[in-house]
Design a protein around this motif. Structure first.
Motif, short mmCIF file in Angstrom:
data_model
loop_
_atom_site.label_atom_id
_atom_site.label_comp_id
_atom_site.label_asym_id
_atom_site.label_seq_id
_atom_site.Cartn_x
_atom_site.Cartn_y
_atom_site.Cartn_z
N ASP A 44 0.87 -1.18 0.00
CA ASP A 44 0.00 0.00 0.00
C ASP A 44 0.90 1.23 0.00
O ASP A 44 1.50 1.59 1.01
N ALA A 45 1.02 1.86 -1.17
CA ALA A 45 1.88 3.04 -1.32
C ALA A 45 1.07 4.27 -1.69
O ALA A 45 1.58 5.20 -2.34
N ARG A 46 -0.19 4.33 -1.27
CA ARG A 46 -1.05 5.43 -1.66
C ARG A 46 -0.66 6.74 -0.97
O ARG A 46 -0.87 7.82 -1.50
N LYS A 47 -0.08 6.64 0.22
CA LYS A 47 0.34 7.84 0.94
C LYS A 47 1.81 8.14 0.63
O LYS A 47 2.64 7.25 0.67
N ARG A 48 2.11 9.38 0.32
CA ARG A 48 3.46 9.76 -0.06
C ARG A 48 4.46 9.55 1.07
O ARG A 48 5.63 9.26 0.83
N ASP A 49 3.99 9.70 2.32
CA ASP A 49 4.91 9.64 3.46
C ASP A 49 4.87 8.30 4.19
O ASP A 49 5.43 8.15 5.27
N LYS A 299 9.54 7.02 -4.14
CA LYS A 299 9.87 8.34 -3.59
C LYS A 299 10.92 8.21 -2.48
O LYS A 299 11.99 7.67 -2.70
N ALA A 300 10.60 8.70 -1.27
CA ALA A 300 11.57 8.73 -0.17
C ALA A 300 11.96 7.34 0.31
O ALA A 300 12.96 7.17 0.99
N PHE A 301 11.18 6.32 -0.05
CA PHE A 301 11.45 4.96 0.42
C PHE A 301 12.21 4.14 -0.62
O PHE A 301 12.32 2.92 -0.51
N ALA A 302 12.74 4.81 -1.65
CA ALA A 302 13.32 4.12 -2.80
C ALA A 302 14.42 3.12 -2.44
O ALA A 302 14.57 2.10 -3.10
N GLU A 303 15.19 3.41 -1.42
CA GLU A 303 16.31 2.53 -1.09
C GLU A 303 16.00 1.53 0.02
O GLU A 303 16.89 0.84 0.51
N HIS A 304 14.74 1.45 0.44
CA HIS A 304 14.41 0.55 1.55
C HIS A 304 14.56 -0.90 1.10
O HIS A 304 14.00 -1.30 0.07
#
Length: 531
Positions: A44-49, A299-304
């Motif tokens: 679930d990646a609907r929220k940007r943060d 986005k900000a989680f690209a390297e997780h």
């Protein structure tokens, strides 16, 4: 067991926390959970943060009845187990034959073997280990082996792919396919992953193990065995000819030849098997740095590390009426030389299980209609494919190098003269040039229109240095071998069952395997096992 939906974990929560989440959701003590298994995983990646992993689990609990009464959104787990169909009462005079060992052929053979029908599997190519060496040699610039390559050999074309197991079909046999793949040493996560894949490295082991299982169950697998003729009497199959010499008597043949067996198509047509034209698509492979795709999607989680290499699926409807879409996207993979005929260039994509290569690649395809073939002959689509494959061979220098073009140059209608910072993965190598010289005008027009639109959906898709390598022509078969949908037999030859991608009836590993299983069931439902 009962099925629990919407079990959410953050990216930093370990999967082992699922029982704790279940106990909280059901308001029971952890010790009341007897066992559980994951049924499905999604993102679930609907929220940007925030990105969550969402699970559905099947759970055995104490006091199940009370749980079902308490929660309206909890229900008994559906029975998704594959059930053997009853066998028939007719006697088989000869062993059934399966032509081809791609997903459709392997699973048809496996089901027949498991039920005691001792099938004979005939494969024109080589076993997966010999085949891997033949492919490696070709990619290193040595001669193409026209009978052992990315298209032909044990496991079919899917052996050199990303090993995707996603499918849109809803069929109880899908679970059977996945369970057999796990039993053959696929990762267990394919049973529940939202986008399951195996990778070409693991897939080679898997197909070898399935072959060995068929042999252990008294089936037979013959490599280097191309079917060169059918024996037909009074509209029924009576045998097959192998390598122009050997005759094998049989009355039941599952035809799982794959989408590139053009000489076999010719033989079938000459033998009176009814074939018709089918639309397909052609285009190129497009490569980007994987990090660009990760950043655009996550986005900000690209390297997780829990997310891995991102993928995409894009579509666009061109003003000229042509659908443009991405297909067989390979995260962290490579573009591969997939020719099966000499003096042609064909591209495809491949990833290993880890998906850890520098580039992402995908087919970028444009719809081709039967009206584009230039003729009414059932095999006119094959000639259409071959025309552009031969043009790509010439444009690439006539040594199996592939023609390529930077997206920026393509959009500005100028030939490429050099490679940008996206390094090509295709072997034996690429030649910067003008792709309009090896693709139809309507394909070029539709792709030029689509690229900026797709870039608005996935930032970076039309980046200047993204690399397009041509040509991709084998996304699906250009023909359909017509069959009766009730019996699955050819309309003109009884006992002949065209299945899978080569028959024009499937579009991926799992759907082809399911089609093969269905054909095997038709034989099982008619005949007694062989003693």
């Amino acid at each position: 067991m009962i099925r629990i939906n919407e079990i959410k974990l953050s990216l930093d929560e370990d999967i082992e926390k699922i029982p704790e989440k279940i106990s909280k959701k059901l308001r029971i003590k952890p010790e009341e959970i007897l066992k559980y298994q994951i049924y499905r995983e999604s993102i679930d990646a609907r929220k940007r943060d925030q990105i969550n992993l969402v699970y559905t689990a099947d759970v055995a609990v104490k006091n199940e009845g009370k749980i079902l009464e308490r929660y309206r959104d909890v229900a008994k787990t559906p029975d998704f187990r594959y059930k053997d169909i009853p066998h028939g009462d007719k006697t088989l005079n000869h062993r059934p034959v399966v032509i081809g060992t791609g997903p459709a052929g392997l699973f048809a053979g496996l089901i027949l073997a498991q039920r005691g029908y001792k099938p004979i599997l005939l494969e024109r190519g080589q076993d997966v280990d010999t085949r891997t060496e033949d492919v490696k040699n070709f990619w290193q610039g040595k001669e193409l082996n026209a009978e052992s390559n990315v298209q032909f050999g044990e496991g079919g074309a899917g052996t050199f792919s990303d090993g995707k197991l996603t499918t849109r079909i809803k069929d109880i046999r899908v679970r059977k396919v996945l369970e057999e793949l796990v039993d053959a040493r696929s990762p267990e996560e394919i049973l529940y992953s939202y986008k399951p894949h195996i990778g070409t490295d693991i897939l080679k082991t898997v197909v070898r193990n399935i072959r060995n299982k068929i042999i252990e169950l008294d089936g037979e697998v013959q490599f280097g065995s191309k079917v060169t003729n059918l024996y037909i009497e009074n509209g029924r199959i009576t045998g097959v000819e192998v390598n122009d010499t050997e005759r094998i008597e049989t009355n039941e043949v599952i035809l799982a030849i794959g989408h590139s067996a053009r000489d076999t198509y010719e033989m079938l047509y000459t033998s009176g098997v009814k074939i018709r034209q089918k639309p397909f698509s052609i285009g190129v492979r497009i490569e980007h740095p994987q990090e660009i795709i990760n950043q655009s999607q996550y986005k900000a989680f690209a390297e997780h590390p829990r997310l891995g290499a991102a993928d995409y699926r894009l579509t666009y409807q061109g003003k000229n009426g042509r659908a443009v879409y991405t297909f067989c996207m390979c995260p962290g993979g490579m573009v591969v030389a997939a020719a099966s005929e000499r003096n042609t260039v064909v591209t495809n994509g491949m990833s290993e299980y880890a998906r850890d290569q520098e580039n992402a690649n995908s087919a970028l395809l444009v719809q081709v209609n039967t009206e584009d073939f230039g003729g009414d002959h059932p095999l006119a689509g094959v000639d259409f494919q071959r025309k552009w494959e031969e043009a790509a061979f010439v444009l690439g220098g006539k040594d199996y190098h592939a023609p390529c073009q930077r997206v920026g140059d393509f959009l500005n209608n100028r030939p490429s003269t050099e490679i940008g910072h996206v390094k090509p993965s295709y072997l034996p190598g690429v030649i910067p040039t003008d792709l309009s010289r090896c693709l139809p005008d309507f394909v070029i027009e539709a792709m030029r229109e689509a690229l900026p639109a797709l870039d608005r959906k996935l930032k970076g898709f039309a980046m200047e240095d993204a690399l397009m390598t041509g040509v991709e022509t084998r996304s699906s078969a250009p023909i359909r071998i017509e069959r009766d949908e009730e019996t699955m037999e050819s309309l003109t030859v009884k006992g002949l069952y065209p299945v899978g991608e080569g028959g024009g009836y499937a579009g991926g590993i799992v759907s082809a395997a399911v089609d093969g299983i269905k054909a095997a069931e038709k034989i099982i439902g008619r005949y007694k096992p062989i003693r």
